[in-house]
Enzyme design. Sequence first.
Site, mmCIF file in Angstrom:
data_model
loop_
_atom_site.group_PDB
_atom_site.id
_atom_site.type_symbol
_atom_site.label_atom_id
_atom_site.label_comp_id
_atom_site.label_asym_id
_atom_site.label_seq_id
_atom_site.Cartn_x
_atom_site.Cartn_y
_atom_site.Cartn_z
ATOM 1 N N THR A 77 -7.057 6.328 9.828
ATOM 2 C CA THR A 77 -6.926 5.259 8.840
ATOM 3 C C THR A 77 -8.178 4.407 8.947
ATOM 4 O OG1 THR A 77 -5.558 3.377 8.141
ATOM 5 C CG2 THR A 77 -5.641 3.809 10.498
ATOM 6 N N THR A 78 -8.300 3.392 8.076
ATOM 7 C CA THR A 78 -9.495 2.551 8.115
ATOM 8 C C THR A 78 -9.559 1.852 9.476
ATOM 9 O OG1 THR A 78 -9.004 2.179 5.793
ATOM 10 C CG2 THR A 78 -10.775 0.870 6.742
ATOM 11 N N GLY A 129 1.164 -1.462 4.361
ATOM 12 C CA GLY A 129 1.528 -0.118 3.933
ATOM 13 C C GLY A 129 2.416 0.598 4.921
ATOM 14 N N HIS A 130 1.834 1.001 6.041
ATOM 15 C CA HIS A 130 2.512 1.891 6.987
ATOM 16 C C HIS A 130 3.915 1.413 7.373
ATOM 17 C CE1 HIS A 130 2.698 4.920 10.167
ATOM 18 N NE2 HIS A 130 3.292 3.977 10.876
ATOM 19 N N GLU A 150 -10.900 -9.497 2.716
ATOM 20 C CA GLU A 150 -9.634 -9.144 3.361
ATOM 21 C C GLU A 150 -9.934 -9.046 4.846
ATOM 22 O OE1 GLU A 150 -7.340 -5.840 1.831
ATOM 23 O OE2 GLU A 150 -6.324 -5.602 3.759
ATOM 24 N N ASN A 188 0.849 -1.194 0.000
ATOM 25 C CA ASN A 188 0.000 0.000 0.000
ATOM 26 C C ASN A 188 0.887 1.247 0.000
ATOM 27 O OD1 ASN A 188 -1.397 2.304 1.117
ATOM 28 N ND2 ASN A 188 -3.106 0.943 1.520
ATOM 29 N N GLU A 230 -8.488 0.366 -3.079
ATOM 30 C CA GLU A 230 -9.368 0.411 -1.896
ATOM 31 C C GLU A 230 -10.293 1.605 -2.057
ATOM 32 O OE1 GLU A 230 -7.204 0.812 1.713
ATOM 33 O OE2 GLU A 230 -6.024 -0.970 1.365
ATOM 34 N N ARG A 260 3.371 18.907 2.043
ATOM 35 C CA ARG A 260 3.861 20.152 1.455
ATOM 36 C C ARG A 260 3.112 20.551 0.179
ATOM 37 N NH1 ARG A 260 8.936 22.109 3.147
ATOM 38 N NH2 ARG A 260 8.856 21.845 5.393
ATOM 39 N N ARG A 299 -7.260 12.786 0.613
ATOM 40 C CA ARG A 299 -6.228 13.309 1.519
ATOM 41 C C ARG A 299 -4.824 12.852 1.143
ATOM 42 N NH1 ARG A 299 -7.463 9.941 7.023
ATOM 43 N NH2 ARG A 299 -9.506 10.854 6.730
ATOM 44 N N HIS A 300 -4.712 11.731 0.411
ATOM 45 C CA HIS A 300 -3.376 11.336 -0.052
ATOM 46 C C HIS A 300 -3.405 11.032 -1.552
ATOM 47 C CE1 HIS A 300 -5.207 7.543 1.132
ATOM 48 N NE2 HIS A 300 -4.915 7.685 2.414
ATOM 49 N N ARG A 332 -9.551 8.082 -1.282
ATOM 50 C CA ARG A 332 -10.539 8.466 -0.268
ATOM 51 C C ARG A 332 -11.421 9.574 -0.797
ATOM 52 N NH1 ARG A 332 -8.781 6.374 5.038
ATOM 53 N NH2 ARG A 332 -10.559 7.441 5.914
ATOM 54 N N HIS A 378 -5.576 3.682 -1.851
ATOM 55 C CA HIS A 378 -6.926 4.008 -1.376
ATOM 56 C C HIS A 378 -7.284 5.409 -1.869
ATOM 57 C CE1 HIS A 378 -9.727 4.172 2.437
ATOM 58 N NE2 HIS A 378 -10.366 4.476 1.327
ATOM 59 N N HIS A 421 -3.646 -4.740 7.713
ATOM 60 C CA HIS A 421 -3.804 -3.599 8.621
ATOM 61 C C HIS A 421 -2.969 -3.802 9.878
ATOM 62 C CE1 HIS A 421 -5.359 0.120 10.142
ATOM 63 N NE2 HIS A 421 -5.916 0.300 8.951
ATOM 64 N N GLY A 422 -2.000 -2.926 10.042
ATOM 65 C CA GLY A 422 -1.166 -2.968 11.237
ATOM 66 C C GLY A 422 -0.110 -4.064 11.212
ATOM 67 N N ASP A 461 -0.121 4.520 -0.142
ATOM 68 C CA ASP A 461 -0.808 5.766 0.222
ATOM 69 C C ASP A 461 0.111 6.770 0.918
ATOM 70 O OD1 ASP A 461 -3.123 4.593 -0.692
ATOM 71 O OD2 ASP A 461 -3.965 4.207 1.291
ATOM 72 N N HIS A 462 0.971 6.249 1.807
ATOM 73 C CA HIS A 462 1.783 7.164 2.620
ATOM 74 C C HIS A 462 2.829 7.928 1.810
ATOM 75 C CE1 HIS A 462 -0.314 6.110 6.066
ATOM 76 N NE2 HIS A 462 0.596 5.510 6.793
HETATM 77 N N1 PXP Z 1 -5.826 -3.165 4.038
HETATM 78 C C1 PXP Z 1 -6.747 -2.179 4.091
HETATM 79 C C2 PXP Z 1 -8.134 -2.481 3.654
HETATM 80 C C3 PXP Z 1 -6.399 -0.883 4.507
HETATM 81 O O1 PXP Z 1 -7.335 0.092 4.540
HETATM 82 C C4 PXP Z 1 -5.066 -0.610 4.855
HETATM 83 C C5 PXP Z 1 -4.659 0.778 5.247
HETATM 84 O O2 PXP Z 1 -4.838 1.638 4.183
HETATM 85 C C6 PXP Z 1 -4.139 -1.670 4.783
HETATM 86 C C7 PXP Z 1 -4.547 -2.933 4.397
HETATM 87 C C8 PXP Z 1 -2.708 -1.475 5.139
HETATM 88 O O3 PXP Z 1 -2.611 -1.194 6.507
HETATM 89 P P1 PXP Z 1 -1.239 -0.677 7.107
HETATM 90 O O4 PXP Z 1 -0.959 0.645 6.467
HETATM 91 O O5 PXP Z 1 -1.501 -0.600 8.569
HETATM 92 O O6 PXP Z 1 -0.199 -1.696 6.741
#
Ligand code: PXP
Length: 236
Positions: free
Chosen positions: A99-100, A212-213, A150, A6, A69, A17, A48-49, A44, A42, A190-191, A8-9
């Site tokens: 976040t979600t 992602g993160h 998922e 992912n 997403e 900026r 936002r990103h 949104r 994603h 996620h996480g 997004d970040h």
């Molecule tokens: N899966 C979904 C559906 C998400 O919304 C996200 C966060 O955008 C992720 C996976 C990835 O999560 P993380 O950024 O915590 O790794």
Amino acid sequence: MRLGVNIDHIATIREARKTYEPDPVAATIICDLAGADGIVCHLREDRRHINDDDLKRIRETVKSHLNLEMAGSDEMVRIATKIKPEMVTLVPEKREELTTEGGLDVSTFKDHLRDIVFRLRSAGIKVSIFIDPDISQIKQCSNIEADLIEIHTGRYANAKTEHDIIEEFEKIKQAAIYAHKLGLGVSAGHGLNYHNVKDFVEIEEIEELNIGHSIISRAVLVGLDRAVREMIDLIK
Ligand code: PXP
């Protein structure tokens, strides 16, 4: 086990900026080259990103697999059927969240979601639904003919005590086994990070992890040494 990255970040940093860097398309190419099985982003409602132009350019760039997403809204379905990612993951979306924060409540919104799933699948897009590890939600995903689920691993990732960690992990495992039996594809995310990801390799029913993160955070740190050295070279 496949890995979807992912990105997004990357756009989150750019938006800090409102400039042109870092470009999520450059990140897409690097992830592809590094062997990622797919790119996840994603779009949104508040942009936002990732924005519409990013999505268009990412679509043109990704050769592996694009997983978009998005919320199950008419606007997003219109965009997805035009952009044609290989897969859409339907997620809940609240403006005020960082976040979600949880899985989609398929049971409550099943009629609406059935229509969204139908429209996306009719356009040749696979549909995944982001849900908590909950058997009744999985049943509903199968009823409305989603291709995959998922499993939201956030509660597991945030668990603090040994007891809670084991309990949350077991829920994910049982959810994956149940969904697989129903013929649904299973991914999770996620996480997840460099410490907790190892546990998931043992769940054979999970075919893909979306992360992602943690990957982007590590990239910033492992790349910082080189970035500083390159700037020093320029000014000294
Ligand atoms: N899966 C979904 C559906 C998400 O919304 C996200 C966060 O955008 C992720 C996976 C990835 O999560 P993380 O950024 O915590 O790794």
